[in-house]
Design an enzyme around this catalytic site. Structure first.
Site, mmCIF file in Angstrom:
data_model
loop_
_atom_site.group_PDB
_atom_site.id
_atom_site.type_symbol
_atom_site.label_atom_id
_atom_site.label_comp_id
_atom_site.label_asym_id
_atom_site.label_seq_id
_atom_site.Cartn_x
_atom_site.Cartn_y
_atom_site.Cartn_z
ATOM 1 C CB SER A 118 -0.797 0.031 1.172
ATOM 2 O OG SER A 118 -1.877 0.909 1.247
ATOM 3 C CG HIS A 154 -5.237 -0.844 -1.894
ATOM 4 N ND1 HIS A 154 -4.995 -2.094 -1.222
ATOM 5 C CD2 HIS A 154 -4.846 0.138 -1.160
ATOM 6 C CE1 HIS A 154 -4.149 -1.675 -0.341
ATOM 7 N NE2 HIS A 154 -3.956 -0.378 -0.203
#
Length: 227
Positions: A118, A154
């Site tokens: 992330s 993501h």
């Protein structure tokens, strides 16, 4: 850090070091050094036989810590450095204030494996597409610049990320990028993509760029890994 069971990527990262008992340090700055994240990291990589440590700017040091007063020397001794998720913008500001950005570049140049998820994936690139501004939209953010281009994470789990990345590339506010699905990872050797790995069917990474006002998106072939 996002999965309820041991993730194949952790074993893969450990194996990439080529060491029987690799030294790996965790940077949880994007989460404000959240204790739960620190504990999950030490448990996961400790179970894999690693010598674990962490560098925290927001918590008192404990027996597992690298001291802030000595982080350059200790980080350069590591086989790998792993950055967790959270607020990319805030983490970069803290790193630049403490001079950690310079040390990370030095570690990269000396062959330390740099990894993360992330925020910890986006931070290595010239730019990242982030929600770190805490608004409703994703925005480009200047990052460390070790790897060329931009990065989105993501990617397939939220359609707004794809829409925003394409729009940003059309306005030239973010360069050609690598976009990474959950349950997938991209390995770079130097500044070039070496391998894409995946541990869930359908997860992969994409190269995206704008040509003549049209965004071209190409899915990359992913090698499946398992526990």
């Amino acid at each position: 850090m996002m999965e309820d069971t041991p993730s194949p990527i952790d074993r893969h990262i450990t194996g990439l070091t080529g060491k029987a008992r690799p030294r790996i340090c965790y940077l949880a700055t994007p989460s404000g050094d959240l204790p739960a994240h620190l504990d999950k990291f030490h448990a996961a990589y400790g179970d894999l036989g690693c010598e674990t440590s962490h560098l925290a700017f927001f918590r008192q040091p404990d027996a597992r810590s690298i001291l802030v007063s000595d982080f350059r020397a200790r980080l350069l001794e590591q086989d790998a450095i792993f950055v967790g998720g959270g607020n990319t913008k805030s983490a970069l500001a803290v790193w630049r204030e403490w001079g950690l950005d310079t040390v990370l570049k030095e570690a990269w140049g000396s062959g330390v494996l740099l990894a993360g998820m992330s925020a910890g994936a986006m931070c290595w690139f010239e730019a990242g597409l982030t929600d770190s501004f805490w608004g409703s939209a994703y925005r480009p953010l200047d990052c460390l610049g070790l790897l060329p281009g931009g990065c989105a994470v993501h990617y397939s789990s939220d359609s707004k990320r794809r829409e925003t990345l394409h729009a940003a590339q059309q306005t030239r506010s973010i360069p050609s990028s690598i976009a990474i699905d959950d349950f997938a990872a991209v390995m770079y050797v130097g500044t070039s993509i070496n391998t894409v790995v995946s541990w869930r069917t359908g997860s992969t990474a994409y190269q995206t760029y704008c040509k003549g006002g049209t965004v071209i998106e190409t899915a990359l072939s992913a090698k499946q890994i398992s526990v």
